[in-house]
Design a protein around this motif. Sequence first.
Motif, PDB file in Angstrom:
ATOM      1  N   LYS A   1       0.844  -1.190   0.000  1.00  0.00           N
ATOM      2  CA  LYS A   1       0.000   0.000   0.000  1.00  0.00           C
ATOM      3  C   LYS A   1       0.884   1.247   0.000  1.00  0.00           C
ATOM      4  O   LYS A   1       2.066   1.183   0.320  1.00  0.00           O
ATOM      5  N   VAL A   2       0.281   2.385  -0.346  1.00  0.00           N
ATOM      6  CA  VAL A   2       0.979   3.661  -0.239  1.00  0.00           C
ATOM      7  C   VAL A   2       1.172   3.943   1.242  1.00  0.00           C
ATOM      8  O   VAL A   2       0.233   3.821   2.035  1.00  0.00           O
ATOM      9  N   MET A   3       2.402   4.325   1.609  1.00  0.00           N
ATOM     10  CA  MET A   3       2.718   4.505   3.023  1.00  0.00           C
ATOM     11  C   MET A   3       3.869   5.480   3.195  1.00  0.00           C
ATOM     12  O   MET A   3       4.555   5.835   2.247  1.00  0.00           O
ATOM     13  N   ILE A   4       4.065   5.885   4.436  1.00  0.00           N
ATOM     14  CA  ILE A   4       5.231   6.672   4.832  1.00  0.00           C
ATOM     15  C   ILE A   4       6.175   5.714   5.541  1.00  0.00           C
ATOM     16  O   ILE A   4       5.750   4.951   6.412  1.00  0.00           O
ATOM     17  N   SER A   5       7.446   5.743   5.147  1.00  0.00           N
ATOM     18  CA  SER A   5       8.449   4.889   5.786  1.00  0.00           C
ATOM     19  C   SER A   5       9.604   5.722   6.289  1.00  0.00           C
ATOM     20  O   SER A   5      10.005   6.701   5.652  1.00  0.00           O
ATOM     21  N   GLU A   6      10.133   5.312   7.405  1.00  0.00           N
ATOM     22  CA  GLU A   6      11.386   5.858   7.926  1.00  0.00           C
ATOM     23  C   GLU A   6      12.512   5.359   7.023  1.00  0.00           C
ATOM     24  O   GLU A   6      12.484   4.222   6.560  1.00  0.00           O
ATOM     25  N   ILE A   7      13.491   6.211   6.760  1.00  0.00           N
ATOM     26  CA  ILE A   7      14.639   5.772   5.959  1.00  0.00           C
ATOM     27  C   ILE A   7      15.622   5.092   6.920  1.00  0.00           C
ATOM     28  O   ILE A   7      16.461   5.727   7.531  1.00  0.00           O
ATOM     29  N   THR A   8      15.441   3.804   7.054  1.00  0.00           N
ATOM     30  CA  THR A   8      16.218   2.978   7.970  1.00  0.00           C
ATOM     31  C   THR A   8      17.539   2.566   7.324  1.00  0.00           C
ATOM     32  O   THR A   8      17.795   2.863   6.152  1.00  0.00           O
ATOM     33  N   SER A   9      18.344   1.826   8.071  1.00  0.00           N
ATOM     34  CA  SER A   9      19.606   1.322   7.523  1.00  0.00           C
ATOM     35  C   SER A   9      19.352   0.415   6.318  1.00  0.00           C
ATOM     36  O   SER A   9      20.146   0.387   5.386  1.00  0.00           O
ATOM     37  N   TYR A  10      18.232  -0.306   6.321  1.00  0.00           N
ATOM     38  CA  TYR A  10      17.881  -1.134   5.159  1.00  0.00           C
ATOM     39  C   TYR A  10      17.809  -0.274   3.902  1.00  0.00           C
ATOM     40  O   TYR A  10      18.393  -0.596   2.866  1.00  0.00           O
ATOM     41  N   TRP A  11      17.064   0.835   3.981  1.00  0.00           N
ATOM     42  CA  TRP A  11      16.902   1.703   2.815  1.00  0.00           C
ATOM     43  C   TRP A  11      18.223   2.384   2.455  1.00  0.00           C
ATOM     44  O   TRP A  11      18.537   2.564   1.281  1.00  0.00           O
ATOM     45  N   LYS A  12      18.998   2.763   3.444  1.00  0.00           N
ATOM     46  CA  LYS A  12      20.290   3.401   3.157  1.00  0.00           C
ATOM     47  C   LYS A  12      21.226   2.442   2.434  1.00  0.00           C
ATOM     48  O   LYS A  12      21.974   2.852   1.545  1.00  0.00           O
ATOM     49  N   THR A  13      21.184   1.165   2.786  1.00  0.00           N
ATOM     50  CA  THR A  13      22.006   0.162   2.109  1.00  0.00           C
ATOM     51  C   THR A  13      21.545  -0.047   0.668  1.00  0.00           C
ATOM     52  O   THR A  13      22.356  -0.278  -0.220  1.00  0.00           O
ATOM     53  N   ALA A  14      20.242   0.035   0.440  1.00  0.00           N
ATOM     54  CA  ALA A  14      19.673  -0.181  -0.899  1.00  0.00           C
ATOM     55  C   ALA A  14      19.704   1.081  -1.766  1.00  0.00           C
ATOM     56  O   ALA A  14      19.408   1.026  -2.960  1.00  0.00           O
ATOM     57  N   PHE A  15      20.075   2.215  -1.190  1.00  0.00           N
ATOM     58  CA  PHE A  15      20.054   3.504  -1.896  1.00  0.00           C
ATOM     59  C   PHE A  15      21.011   3.496  -3.095  1.00  0.00           C
ATOM     60  O   PHE A  15      22.158   3.087  -2.990  1.00  0.00           O
ATOM     61  N   VAL A  16      20.496   3.953  -4.236  1.00  0.00           N
ATOM     62  CA  VAL A  16      21.296   4.049  -5.466  1.00  0.00           C
ATOM     63  C   VAL A  16      21.588   5.511  -5.801  1.00  0.00           C
ATOM     64  O   VAL A  16      22.669   5.852  -6.252  1.00  0.00           O
ATOM     65  N   GLY A  17      20.602   6.387  -5.599  1.00  0.00           N
ATOM     66  CA  GLY A  17      20.786   7.791  -5.927  1.00  0.00           C
ATOM     67  C   GLY A  17      19.542   8.610  -5.675  1.00  0.00           C
ATOM     68  O   GLY A  17      18.470   8.047  -5.440  1.00  0.00           O
ATOM     69  N   ALA A  18      19.692   9.921  -5.729  1.00  0.00           N
ATOM     70  CA  ALA A  18      18.574  10.842  -5.556  1.00  0.00           C
ATOM     71  C   ALA A  18      18.604  11.844  -6.698  1.00  0.00           C
ATOM     72  O   ALA A  18      19.673  12.171  -7.224  1.00  0.00           O
ATOM     73  N   LYS A  19      17.423  12.340  -7.056  1.00  0.00           N
ATOM     74  CA  LYS A  19      17.302  13.334  -8.114  1.00  0.00           C
ATOM     75  C   LYS A  19      16.399  14.459  -7.654  1.00  0.00           C
ATOM     76  O   LYS A  19      15.377  14.245  -6.993  1.00  0.00           O
ATOM     77  N   ARG A  20      16.776  15.665  -8.010  1.00  0.00           N
ATOM     78  CA  ARG A  20      15.971  16.851  -7.711  1.00  0.00           C
ATOM     79  C   ARG A  20      15.324  17.310  -9.006  1.00  0.00           C
ATOM     80  O   ARG A  20      15.991  17.589  -9.991  1.00  0.00           O
ATOM     81  N   LEU A  21      13.999  17.400  -8.982  1.00  0.00           N
ATOM     82  CA  LEU A  21      13.231  17.856 -10.139  1.00  0.00           C
ATOM     83  C   LEU A  21      12.698  19.262  -9.924  1.00  0.00           C
ATOM     84  O   LEU A  21      12.311  19.929 -10.866  1.00  0.00           O
TER      85      LEU A  21
END
Length: 130
Positions: free
Chosen positions: A109-129
């Motif tokens: 479902k659509v949700m809000i998630s904390e950016i945990t260590s799991y997400w930081k490990t999986a992070f590839v990049g960020a983009k500003r639009l």
Amino acid sequence: MLKNRIITTGLRYLGTPYVYNAPAFRTDMFDCSSFIQYIFGVNGISLPRNSRQQFEVGIPISFTLIQKGDLLFFTTKTRKNRKGLSKIGHVAIYIGNNQMLHTSRPTNKVMISEITSYWKTAFVGAKRLL
């Protein structure tokens, strides 16, 4: 401010079901990239359909400089050993306070998630639009 409008639009869909490869511009179901495409699109910013195409848009931002409204791109278990764009398997929008708005498994479902260590490990990049 446009980034706040986009986030507010996304928040309206909290709890909307996640469906893999959901059709574009449907609001009764989303996958990660159709959700991002929709909430930006209804606010006047056209984006490509999938997360790999969306990663090719915007200005690259390091994780330490992310701001509200930036797109966050991640790899997945099935894509983590791939190279280049094919490594990307998930997209979310940063909403501030170390949180992101997105839709994915396993909560489906659509949700809000904390950016945990799991997400930081999986992070590839960020983009500003914006």
